[in-house]
Design a protein around this motif. Structure first.
Motif, PDB file in Angstrom:
ATOM      1  N   GLU A 122      38.235  41.226  44.442  1.00  0.00           N
ATOM      2  CA  GLU A 122      37.691  40.564  43.250  1.00  0.00           C
ATOM      3  C   GLU A 122      38.738  40.326  42.179  1.00  0.00           C
ATOM      4  OE1 GLU A 122      33.942  42.152  42.065  1.00  0.00           O
ATOM      5  OE2 GLU A 122      33.127  41.755  44.071  1.00  0.00           O
ATOM      6  N   ILE A 123      39.814  41.109  42.221  1.00  0.00           N
ATOM      7  CA  ILE A 123      40.915  40.874  41.278  1.00  0.00           C
ATOM      8  C   ILE A 123      41.649  39.595  41.686  1.00  0.00           C
ATOM      9  CG2 ILE A 123      43.090  41.804  40.387  1.00  0.00           C
ATOM     10  CD1 ILE A 123      41.936  44.597  41.134  1.00  0.00           C
ATOM     11  N   LEU A 124      41.661  39.376  42.997  1.00  0.00           N
ATOM     12  CA  LEU A 124      42.388  38.210  43.507  1.00  0.00           C
ATOM     13  C   LEU A 124      41.717  36.885  43.142  1.00  0.00           C
ATOM     14  CD1 LEU A 124      43.675  38.714  47.166  1.00  0.00           C
ATOM     15  CD2 LEU A 124      45.030  38.205  45.136  1.00  0.00           C
ATOM     16  N   TYR A 125      40.377  36.895  43.093  1.00  0.00           N
ATOM     17  CA  TYR A 125      39.683  35.622  42.878  1.00  0.00           C
ATOM     18  C   TYR A 125      40.187  34.865  41.654  1.00  0.00           C
ATOM     19  CZ  TYR A 125      36.367  37.580  46.296  1.00  0.00           C
ATOM     20  OH  TYR A 125      35.790  38.134  47.393  1.00  0.00           O
ATOM     21  N   PRO A 126      40.098  35.500  40.433  1.00  0.00           N
ATOM     22  CA  PRO A 126      40.584  34.740  39.262  1.00  0.00           C
ATOM     23  C   PRO A 126      42.098  34.515  39.310  1.00  0.00           C
ATOM     24  CG  PRO A 126      39.991  36.985  38.632  1.00  0.00           C
ATOM     25  CD  PRO A 126      39.549  36.808  40.048  1.00  0.00           C
TER      26      PRO A 126
END
Ligand SMILES: Nc1ncnc2c1ncn2[C@@H]1O[C@H](COP(=O)(O)OP(=O)(O)OP(=O)(O)O)[C@@H](O)[C@H]1O
Ligand SMILES: [Mg+2]
Length: 339
Positions: A122-126
């Motif tokens: 989820e850190i990667l998404y943005p």
């Protein structure tokens, strides 16, 4: 001959050879033409726009050149390649540290992308979408969310198990490429190229036998070539002929099709314990004592490609070629023929 079988290349020598043999330009990267052409266009277009190529994902069996592609892309873009692996990203802080240290234009390579857990993903998404990371500062009611801007970068992911990648992560890559097994001609070219790099003289028939046993995989081709070199050295042979290759394969218990002990065990189990199949993956996994995902995504693809194993809705089946290759009498097909 045990001297050879037991001889382990020390890590330094192996790493040195690895680096030496890894293609450092597009023309040395043999095969995978479709992927190469697409990448060349993407890179050129990005350069013209003074921008970076989209995030890229490579998937496919081990040793087919995914990591090499990441290196080549970075080189082509004159960019720094930052390398990490899903295995090393255990805590969110691990990934944040990697991202926060990126310089403008960097290529970030995350190997074994499927090993990143969902929380870290989820850190990667943005980060992938609009170059931001969100960090929570403080605890409890006074905790605040900080958004940190990242420099422009290209993420390259690689995985042998694309099925384990979540849909949201997959959808954030601008292009996804499946690397496929090489053909015989390409593998022969790779062997010839590698032999030249390490200064080995190898005959055409020796190259052909080696190519057959390479599982259509460059890493295997190079690995076998190194072992062949050992055998030739011990035997005091300068030029490598078919005989030395055959002897090396015998020592390594790699057969003419490149099957190793494990592959033969898998097929033999289907034949002997399940009368040739069909046998379900769960049953096979229990009998072999191996994870079903590993069987399905690591061991089976090559056997299926070779036409020794078939995947059917009711389970795995050993083909007539499998019986023939392992020299096991196919009682079942005889019975069928008699009926
Ligand atoms: N197209 C190619 N032409 C020549 N050599 C190649 C090619 N692809 C791979 N190789 C050789 O095979 C070796 C293995 O390739 P690489 O490490 O890129 O595979 P990989 O797909 O990343 O494997 P893994 O899934 O295990 O990480 C490389 O070091 C290189 O020497
Ligand atoms: Mg790799």
């Amino acid at each position: 001959m045990n001297k050879i079988k037991n001889r382990k290349l020390n890590d330094k020598e192996d790493t040195y050879l690895e680096t030496l043999l890894r293609p450092s330009s597009w023309d040395k990267y043999i095969g995978q033409d479709r992927i190469k052409n697409n990448l060349k266009i993407m890179i050129e277009a990005a350069k013209k726009r003074k921008d970076l190529p989209d995030h890229l994902l490579f998937y496919g069996p081990q040793g087919l050149g995914k990591t090499t592609l990441a290196h080549l892309i970075a080189k082509e873009m004159n960019a720094n390649l930052r390398v990490t692996s899903g295995v090393n990203l255990e805590k969110s802080g691990d990934l944040i540290a990697v991202l926060a240290n990126l310089e403008p234009g960097d290529v970030l390579f995350i190997d074994e992308t499927h090993r990143i857990n969902r929380m870290i993903e989820e850190i990667l998404y943005p980060a992938m979408e609009n170059r931001k990371i969100h960090i929570t500062v403080g605890k409890g009611p006074s905790a605040r969310m900080l958004a940190l801007d990242l420099p422009p970068f290209t993420l390259i992911g690689a995985t042998i198990r694309i099925n384990l990648l979540s849909a949201p992560l997959r959808s954030r890559f601008g292009a996804i490429f499946g690397v496929d097994y090489y053909n015989t001609d390409e593998i022969q070219k790779i062997i010839a190229q590698s032999a030249k790099i390490i200064g080995m003289e190898i005959s055409d028939d020796a190259t052909a036998i080696l190519a057959m046993a390479s599982r259509f995989t460059p890493r295997n081709a190079n690995r076998l070539l190194k072992r062949v070199r050992d055998v030739a050295e011990v035997k005091g042979k300068k030029a490598i002929k078919a005989e030395v290759v055959n002897e090396t394969l015998r020592l390594l218990e790699v057969d003419s099709l490149g099957l190793e002990k494990w592959d033969r065990r898998l097929i033999e189990t289907v034949i002997r314990k399940f009368n040739g199949g069909p046998v379900g993956l769960n049953t096979l996994s229990a009998v072999l004592g191996e994870d079903r995902g590993v069987i399905e995504e690591i061991h089976e693809p090559f056997l299926i490609k070779m036409g020794l194993l078939q995947k059917t809705p009711s389970g795995r089946i050993a083909t007539a070629d499998a019986y023939e290759h392992l020299e096991i009498k196919n009682v079942k097909s005889k019975r069928k023929a008699a009926a």
